[in-house]
Structure formats: C-alpha cells, structure tokens
Design an enzyme around this catalytic site. Structure first.
Site, PDB file in Angstrom:
ATOM      1  N   SER A  12      39.688  56.260  46.165  1.00 47.34           N
ATOM      2  CA  SER A  12      38.397  56.558  45.309  1.00 47.34           C
ATOM      3  C   SER A  12      38.156  55.562  44.423  1.00 47.34           C
ATOM      4  O   SER A  12      38.895  54.782  44.008  1.00 47.34           O
ATOM      5  CB  SER A  12      38.444  57.780  44.901  1.00 47.34           C
ATOM      6  OG  SER A  12      39.342  57.849  43.808  1.00 47.34           O
TER       7      SER A  12
ATOM      8  N   ASP B 197      48.393  64.274  56.025  1.00 41.87           N
ATOM      9  CA  ASP B 197      48.898  64.776  55.041  1.00 41.87           C
ATOM     10  C   ASP B 197      49.678  66.015  55.064  1.00 41.87           C
ATOM     11  O   ASP B 197      49.220  66.951  54.344  1.00 41.87           O
ATOM     12  CB  ASP B 197      48.303  64.787  53.477  1.00 41.87           C
ATOM     13  CG  ASP B 197      46.773  65.503  53.739  1.00 41.87           C
ATOM     14  OD1 ASP B 197      46.641  66.098  54.569  1.00 41.87           O
ATOM     15  OD2 ASP B 197      45.859  65.439  52.749  1.00 41.87           O
TER      16      ASP B 197
END
Lengths: 510, 510
Positions: B201, B258
């Site tokens: 990000s 994940d």
C-alpha cells in the site's frame, strides 16, 4: 523506481540469477525477498530473484555467477536495478494454489520458467506442495510430461521400436537393469537406457554401471553407441533430457513428497524416444509402494499418461520386501550382475531380469518372452553383448567379477539364534551400506548371506559389510548393533511366511 | 562422512545460516540443497542449510554472516562439515503435508525452528501452501497463535484492561488508527498500538505516524510511554513480538496467500497483552475481504481463537469500496488525521474512527461508546492527548496540518464527462501513490476531490497526485491515463448506487 548499485561478485553459480541487496535499498525499490529485479548494464539485462541482507552498504548489490555472466560484470561495475512483475507463470502457480486446473499453455509456461530459473524455489515448493495436496489430474500429468519433454534435449535414434525399462526404485541392490539391457540388445532391439545416481540408496544404476565403464556420455555418444551395439547404460543427469524434472526433484526431495513422479518418469522415457517401456514397481514394506492396491492405482495413471505421450507401457509389480540378489553397493553389485551374465546369478535377480525383459519382448511381438530372455542369458549371448556395450562406452570388456575391487575392511553380522529369516529391512541394509561409504566409495556395501525364508543356526553369518575405511566400517557396525537388519523368527513361525517367498511377477495393465 | 573445508565469507546476513559448497563436495557428504550440515570449528558449531554451486573448488565453503558470527570465522579458516538430520520440526511439516493434524507440541517445535531459522524456506513454503490448501483448524490456529507469542518478546504493562485496534487492511488511506488511539487514551484507557509499514500500500500506519513522530521505539519505551500518556503508535517490526509471524509473511507474500492471517493477528495482539480488541474488516471489491459472508466467516474464527487466547474481540465489517477519507500517502494522511483531530475531518473518516472506538469503549462497559468518542473528538480532548503522545514519542506537538510538507510536483486528473462517481478503484489509487514515490517519499500520494456518490461536471478535478520528483509524477500520470481510477457514470444510472454510500457499521460476533 530504479537504483544504481555497485556490484560485488559472490563467486558462485546457484542455478537461478540472484541479487542480494540491503534491506533499505529493497524498501526504496519496493521489493521484498523473492520478488524480481531487472538488472541492466549497457545493452544487456537479466531478471534476478531478490535476496535481502540486513547489513550491506545501501549502494551495493551482490550478484551470483548467473547475473555476472549475463551482463559481463566485474567487481565494482555499476548496474541499474528496477522492480519488475513476476513472470506469467508465477500467476499460474498462484491460480493453481487457489484451486484452478492448469491448461497446457499454463503448464508449458510454468515448465519453461522452471527450466530457465525464472520461478524461484518458494514458488516451486508451493507448486509441489499444492500438487501433493490435490494430486495432479491425468490431464495435468500429461501436460507436465509433454512440456518437460518439449523444453529439453531429445534423443532421436531414427529407428523403431525403441525399448526401455524403468524402476520407480526403493529396493536396495536392484541391479536388474545391468542384465535387462544386454538381454534386449542381444536380441537385436534398441534400448538407450539412461539412469540416475544414488540419492538416498547405496547405489543407483549409473553408480553400478560406472564400476564397469564410463557413464558420463553425451547425447551424441548415446546415439552412436546404441545404434552400434543396441544398448547403453548412461548417466542421465548431464544429458539435458526433461531438465525441469531435475529442478522439481530438488524441491520434492527435502519435503519427502513426489507428486510429479508420473510426469517425471514418462518425460524421461519420451525424451529418449521410447516406444515400449516396462515399468518395475517394487511393492513391499521397505519399498516406495507399500501395497498392491497402491501399485495398481499408480500403474493405471502411468499407462494412461504414457499412452497419451505415444508410449506403450506395461507395469509390473515385483516383490520389494528384501534387497534384489545378495549385494548392495556399486562394486559388489557390478560383480553380482557380471556373475549373473556369466550364468552364476542368484535366482531372484535372474528371474526378475528375465521376467521384465520378457514382458518387454512380448510387447514387441516375441512369444514366450521370459523363456527367450532366459535362453540368451544361459547361452552367453547377453554376456557377449554386455562386453560390446562396455567396450563401446570405453570400459574394459575383459573384466571378470573377481577383478572388481571391493573394500578390504569387513564386518560380519551373525544370527543370535536359530530360526527362519522372516524379514530383511531394506532401510537398514541401505543405511549400513551408506555408512560404510557407498555410493561414493565404490567398494563399500553390504553382502547378504541369507534371504527371506532361509533357515539359519545361531552364529551363522547373516550379512557382511565391506568398507574402504575403518572409521566408516565402524559407523556401519555400530548402526547394525542397534537396528534389526535381518529378522530371524522361530522355526515354528515359518508357516505363515510361505506366500512371501519369491513369486511369479504380477503383471498389471498391459 | 565429514569434510574439512576452507571458508570464504559471503559478506552478508540473510536470516538463515547458509553454507554454499560445490556439487562434488555435496555428493561426497551425501547432502543435497536444503539438507543440513553441522559446521564445526574449535568448540563451536552451527547448523547451516546447504546450497550447492556448480563451479566452486571442492575444498571451499562459502558461508554467510550467520555462520561466520556463530563460529568467529575469517576468510581462509578451516571448518569441519558433516551431514545431520533435519530438525524434528521438518518431520512435523512432512506429517502436516501428508494430512496429519498438528498437536500443540508439534506446532511449538515448528514455530521455535522458524524463529531460530532452522526450517528453511522450501519447508516454510510447503507449510504455508499446505495450510492454504487445507485451511488451519481452530485448534491449529490457536496453537500457532500461542506458540508465536511464547517464542517472542511480550509487553507487560501491569494494568488491565489493555485495549487495542487492528485492521486486516486492504483499503488505501486508512488513517483511522491515528484517531482511535488518542480517543481511547484520552478517556483513561491504555492502548499500546503497534503497526506495520506499507507492504503493497502507499502507507502503513507506522509510515503515517512517522510523519508526526519517531515510531522506532523499543519495547521498554512503548511501556513507559503508554503508562504515561495512555497510548502510543509504534512500528512493530523491531519489537520482536511474535517473530515467527514476520518470517511466515516473508513466504506468504510472494505466493499471494495468507493462511496464517488469524494466528498472525491474534499473536501480535496477545503479545502486547491486549484484553479487548476491535478488529476492522474492510469489505469491498478492492479490499482483502470481498463479501460480507467472507467477513462473517473470518470473524467467527478470529473471535474464537481470540477467546482461547484470553482476548475479548469484536469484529466490525466496514465499507472498503473506496479509500478512507480523501488522502493516500504518508504526509497527506498525517495532515488529514491531524485535521480530523482538530475538528476538520472528512465525514467517513470521523465516523469510522468514532464507530470503532465506540465498539471498543462499549466492550469495557462505557454506554453509547460512539457518542462518547465523537464528544472527545469534538471537545479537542482527543487532540490534546495526541499532542502528548507525539511529544512522548519525541515529535513536535505543535505541528499543524499545514506545516507538514507534501510533494510540490502535482498532476490533477479531471472528469471526462458529467455524471456520478460510481466507483473508486483502490488498487489504482494505491498504485498511483506508489508510483509517485509513497511510502518512501513521505510527501508523495494521492488526494481525492470526490468520493462515491459525488456528482461531477466534465472537467471537474477528480484527484491530485503529489510527488517529490518529476519523473515519479510522470510515471503516476502515465499510469492514470491508462487506468480507470475513478469511474463516473451517467446521472440516470445513479439510482442503483444508493446503498453503496457510507452506511452505519455492521457489527459482527461481539
């Protein structure tokens, strides 16, 4: 988002182009370990996988030989590095992880990137693990086989049929190939056999054959020799056949899984142009395949994937509960194989070799294949052909079994009590031979004096360990003192073992 | 089976003790890549993972800093190397691959070996992939959470309750934490907030906070500051909390999976001693969680694993279809958060922060939590507390939003036609901000002039990119020309969008 970095050469090649840079430099570039960097200098560029170090100067890039060679780098040269997207095949691996099936085009891209080292080991480990969890479909196994063949070297003999033999392995002492190749070749058929070196066993076929002759051949030498004498026994590792396979195995091995077993086998056979293959599946407690049911399942897949690749394949389940013949270790096995070709082989080895050769012969239209195989063994025709193969590969055709040196440091394990041999532990035999120095020390190994079903008295020799070094012999001896390598049961227990004796081979799925 | 090898130092640390040796030396030792070697010199020894090179002298071992430090090595020193069994946890990973569930003892061994770098990346990638394929059971997620906490540093404030807030992320511009921490602290509660830096990000909470104050604190500094002013915003990366987590993420990241999300979050919260946690799950097209159904499932697992770890946890699904507030990028976001604390914040940011703080307050017994939170914002009490936090962490408490420098290179994207904003592409906003230089260039980022539902005329500004460098601005500008960052629909299409406007938060599974 690019940086100018000064190069320091790592001084080794590791398979994949690799660039190590400092944490902070990685952060500036927005890359993390396993990301890719484009490395540029002058007109050349190469894609390298990122490794991150915690304590380098920020303006330094350590590069391995793959990067240095691609860009002609020397210490102190400056390169430009910038982040790039991972290759297309990374996306396909991710899709596979998330449950998608792979198309041929996707498999082809993955295999190409494995070959050119564009997929890194974490991605490769993920691919292998996911394939192990899900299992490859028949389609995917076929796609991988095809792509592995198409991305490697191929042997084109320009003849047909081309016969071949393969064992999925797992049984120590399996020198069957050293008999099958000359049997088949002596009957006028072509059998370009490529073999591996030992990975976890005391000897691979290439290790055994190397006692008799050089096995590091080029593809062109294989072609010339096979066209001349009908067969060869070459080390497959340097031939460039299905090279993706070797890289997949590099990751499968530490994980102790082999989801790519089928494409791996089929691709190697297709790459040498085999049209008819007999596949040995040893079944037993100490072998890779534990039950006949497992063997049947594997067989069905092998035969079908082989069919799609244009290979006629017969799988044979063989008894894998004990070593084949009486020896394990390169020189001991080369001796035993040569003796068998000279008419002095142990019954199980001769039977296994003749049976497998027989199946192969019947596949190409020879009636009573096993009887024919036994006859060329008995007549010495197979031995004579082996001499020609040994000579063609650069070995000494006159070598006799007793000429082959074996380790002079020896230890003999003896029966503690009277009884019948009810089990020989493959893993223990293999481990003892490896501790004694095999496969690196050619003369190291184990010789069995008994087989399952043998009746022994207390104190009778069970096996002898051979080694070239006292320290290694001692390691093997100590190991054998704490491990049950040969189990001797009470005579009255012997009844139940009858069906474990050596039996006719069970043929599956012709 | 040992060799004496001469050492050459690689000159970098890479996390795991690493030894590179030549193919032939590896064959002699019977090791392959990813196997382990015991490396000895004098009385010291260390276990290193094997890497194999194809072109080294046979008597040379290249070692990284981890090996060199452990044995005090210099170039030319001679070490003894011998093959050793992989650690116990390698077997547990293999068992997990073959379908076994893991016991706490097995998980603990795996996590310990991850922390001390005894499991190599291929094994770690296999563990992560298998967990992704199978999913962790609630038990396994709990075992990993517990083992991760127990193998790392822990914050012990000696007070109770300890509040905390976490977002699973995925929405750019989410500076909510910069409001929640002072709100909670201003009401007399303790909130030791640790945050990450940006991975993919334009800014992580640590990057945003760092514009206002140092965030590289030690655990002792965190303790002192929180006990003094009630809260902190520290970078979690160097605190040693649940260190296994960071290493697992290093492998999850390149695979874009994940499976350890839940233990990863719960362990970090447990390690700071949190007793009550509000968990933000942004839901939307561009966010990590795509549907409310997914959010509900994740929430159930988080709450249950939290409960077993002694943490009371409330999950809140929030709208993640567009950036939070109007800015993305460290300095722009720090400005916006400070403005919000001064009473000038965008409605969605203020509402989100007050709502999350409100849920947390209600968990510890404060009625009408959101109203209370809004009141401390309105009254300036939260701003005053933020000043104390900034000062305690070593920042300038007097800094005003307009004092914070932002990039002076700017590009404004304008609407091509009249209509209503129907979607803001999170990924495009994040990418543009990163291309402009964020998070490394603190002044780089994107400022939105519209939000979903805004009505615009042709030519009206949609967003402005800020950068510190012309070349980076240009990269962002070119990217935005080929990407639909802000979708403008025809006015008559606007009706169907009503329900996508900012809505009250949906609370799940208190």
């Amino acid at each position: 988002m690019s940086l100018q970095l000064k190069v320091r050469l790592l001084g080794f090649a590791s398979g994949t182009p690799l660039l190590v840079l400092d944490d902070t430099a990685a952060y500036s570039l927005g890359v993390r370990p396993h990301d890719r960097l484009l490395v540029r200098r002058g007109g050349s560029e190469v894609i390298a996988v990122v490794n991150v170090a915690q304590n380098l100067p920020q303006d330094i890039a350590l590069v391995n030989d793959e990067v240095a060679r691609a860009l002609g780098l020397e210490n102190g040269d400056v390169v430009e590095v910038l982040a790039v997207q991972p290759p297309r095949s990374s996306r396909y691996v991710r899709a596979f992880l998330s449950g998608s099936s792979l198309s041929y085009e996707e498999v082809r891209a993955i295999v190409e990137d494995i070959v050119r080292n564009a997929l890194d080991e974490v991605e490769l480990a993920a691919l292998v693990t996911a394939a192990n969890q899900r299992g490859l479909s028949i389609e995917e196994a076929y796609y991988f086989s095809r792509a592995m063949v198409e991305t490697g070297e191929r042997l084109d003999l320009g003849v047909s049929p081309v016969l071949d033999k393969h064992s999925i392995g797992g049984v120590p002492g399996d020198k069957t190939t050293l008999l099958v190749v000359p049997i088949i070749a002596s009957l006028g058929y072509y059998i370009p056999k490529t073999s591996s070196r030992a990975i976890t066993s005391p000897a691979g076929t290439a290790d055994r054959a190397e006692v008799l002759m050089p096995v590091n051949l080029t593809l062109e030498e294989v072609r010339r020799i096979v066209l001349k004498v009908g067969g060869c026994i070459a080390w497959g590792g340097a031939l460039g056949l299905a090279p993706a396979d070797d890289k997949i195995i590099r990751v499968e091995y530490p994980l102790a899984i082999d989801p790519f077993l089928v494409p791996s086998i089929i691709a190697k056979k297709a790459a040498v142009g085999a049209t008819h293959v007999v596949m040995d599946l040893p079944v037993g407690r100490g072998a890779k395949v534990k039950t006949l049911e497992e063997a049947r399942n594997l067989s069905r897949i092998l035969v079908e994937v082989g069919r799609r690749m244009g290979i006629k394949l017969a799988c044979v389940a063989t008894l894998g509960d004990q070593p084949v013949g009486l020896t394990a270790g390169p020189a001991l096995e080369a001796r035993e194989a040569l003796s068998a070709l000279l008419g002095e082989g142990p019954a199980d080895l001769v039977d296994k070799a003749a049976s497998l050769a027989g199946v192969l012969l019947e596949m190409v239209g020879i009636a009573s294949g096993k009887a024919v195989a036994l006859e060329v063994l008995r007549s010495g025709k197979a031995y004579l052909r082996m001499r020609e193969i040994v000579e063609a590969q650069g070995g000494d055709p006159d070598v006799k079994p007793q000429d082959i040196p074996v380790g002079d440091k020896r230890f003999t394990l003896r029966a503690e009590r009277e009884g019948m041999v009810i089990w020989i532990n493959n893993v223990a035999v293999a481990t003892a031979a490896r501790l004694a120095g095999a496969p690196k020390d050619k003369g190291a190994g184990v010789e069995l004096h008994v087989k399952m079903g043998s009746v022994v008295k207390a104190g009778q020799p069970l096996l002898t360990v051979y080694s070239e070094h006292s320290a290694k012999l001692q390691a093997a001896e100590e190991y054998l003192k704490t491990t049950m390598a040969v189990s001797v049961g009470k005579p009255e227990e012997s009844m139940v073992l009858a069906h474990l004796h050596y039996e006719p081979l069970i043929s599956l799925e012709h």
